[in-house]
Design a protein around this motif. Structure first.
Motif, mmCIF file in Angstrom:
data_model
loop_
_atom_site.group_PDB
_atom_site.id
_atom_site.type_symbol
_atom_site.label_atom_id
_atom_site.label_comp_id
_atom_site.label_asym_id
_atom_site.label_seq_id
_atom_site.Cartn_x
_atom_site.Cartn_y
_atom_site.Cartn_z
ATOM 1 N N GLY A 37 -5.611 -6.082 -4.367
ATOM 2 C CA GLY A 37 -5.526 -7.285 -4.948
ATOM 3 C C GLY A 37 -4.516 -7.457 -5.705
ATOM 4 O O GLY A 37 -3.873 -8.442 -5.644
ATOM 5 N N VAL A 38 -4.029 -6.486 -6.390
ATOM 6 C CA VAL A 38 -2.826 -6.664 -7.201
ATOM 7 C C VAL A 38 -1.671 -6.764 -6.337
ATOM 8 O O VAL A 38 -0.751 -7.401 -6.470
ATOM 9 C CB VAL A 38 -2.714 -5.027 -8.180
ATOM 10 N N LEU A 39 -1.654 -5.793 -5.203
ATOM 11 C CA LEU A 39 -0.382 -5.849 -4.384
ATOM 12 C C LEU A 39 -0.189 -7.325 -3.692
ATOM 13 O O LEU A 39 0.714 -7.979 -3.797
ATOM 14 C CB LEU A 39 -0.521 -4.815 -3.171
ATOM 15 N N THR A 40 -1.321 -7.829 -3.251
ATOM 16 C CA THR A 40 -1.361 -9.219 -2.926
ATOM 17 C C THR A 40 -0.799 -10.286 -3.858
ATOM 18 O O THR A 40 0.006 -11.210 -3.459
ATOM 19 C CB THR A 40 -2.868 -9.789 -2.470
ATOM 20 N N LEU A 41 -1.138 -10.055 -5.064
ATOM 21 C CA LEU A 41 -0.933 -11.085 -6.173
ATOM 22 C C LEU A 41 0.745 -10.766 -6.338
ATOM 23 O O LEU A 41 1.636 -11.737 -6.475
ATOM 24 C CB LEU A 41 -1.406 -10.760 -7.532
ATOM 25 N N VAL A 42 1.079 -9.536 -6.379
ATOM 26 C CA VAL A 42 2.533 -9.599 -6.655
ATOM 27 C C VAL A 42 3.539 -9.996 -5.552
ATOM 28 O O VAL A 42 4.489 -10.467 -5.706
ATOM 29 C CB VAL A 42 2.850 -7.857 -6.823
ATOM 30 N N GLY A 43 3.042 -9.720 -4.276
ATOM 31 C CA GLY A 43 3.620 -9.992 -3.029
ATOM 32 C C GLY A 43 3.659 -11.768 -3.128
ATOM 33 O O GLY A 43 4.788 -12.232 -2.772
ATOM 34 N N THR A 44 2.499 -12.366 -3.598
ATOM 35 C CA THR A 44 2.512 -13.757 -3.186
ATOM 36 C C THR A 44 3.313 -14.449 -4.505
ATOM 37 O O THR A 44 4.270 -15.201 -4.200
ATOM 38 C CB THR A 44 1.074 -14.436 -3.659
ATOM 39 N N ILE A 45 3.598 -13.884 -5.743
ATOM 40 C CA ILE A 45 4.514 -14.357 -6.681
ATOM 41 C C ILE A 45 5.690 -14.222 -6.200
ATOM 42 O O ILE A 45 6.630 -14.945 -6.361
ATOM 43 C CB ILE A 45 4.228 -13.569 -7.921
ATOM 44 N N SER A 46 6.211 -12.892 -5.842
ATOM 45 C CA SER A 46 7.398 -12.644 -5.486
ATOM 46 C C SER A 46 7.927 -13.571 -3.986
ATOM 47 O O SER A 46 9.049 -14.075 -4.030
ATOM 48 C CB SER A 46 7.776 -11.067 -4.958
#
Length: 90
Positions: free
Chosen positions: A62-71
């Motif tokens: 979930g954290v990786l998905t959030l960071v990837g989406t924001i980037s």
């Protein structure tokens, strides 16, 4: 006409009563006691560790998905995070 004949013969009311009685439950359930609860078995630490590792994997994903989406949104110019003043006013 059909309803009148059914009412006249009493079939409609007899069937309605039978349907109503068919849905009645006499409440023959016994109350629950402590003996009805499941008995724990096995090592709780092993089960806890397995479950916690799954939860940690979901958290990391979930954290990786959030960071990837924001980037991706930041690099595409879709959003501006406003952490610094803009370089130009236009």
């Amino acid at each position: 006409m059909l309803v009148k004949q059914l009412v006249k013969q009493g079939l409609l009311f007899r069937n309605a009563a039978a349907i109503t009685r068919a849905a009645y439950h006499d409440g023959g359930l016994k109350p629950s006691t402590m003996n009805d609860l499941p008995i724990p078995s096995g090592d709780w630490q092993e089960q806890y560790s397995r479950q916690n590792s799954k939860y940690n994997a979901v958290l990391i994903l979930g954290v990786l998905t959030l960071v990837g989406t924001i980037s991706i949104a930041k690099t595409s110019g879709l959003i501006e995070l406003n952490y610094a003043p803009p370089k130009s006013l236009d």
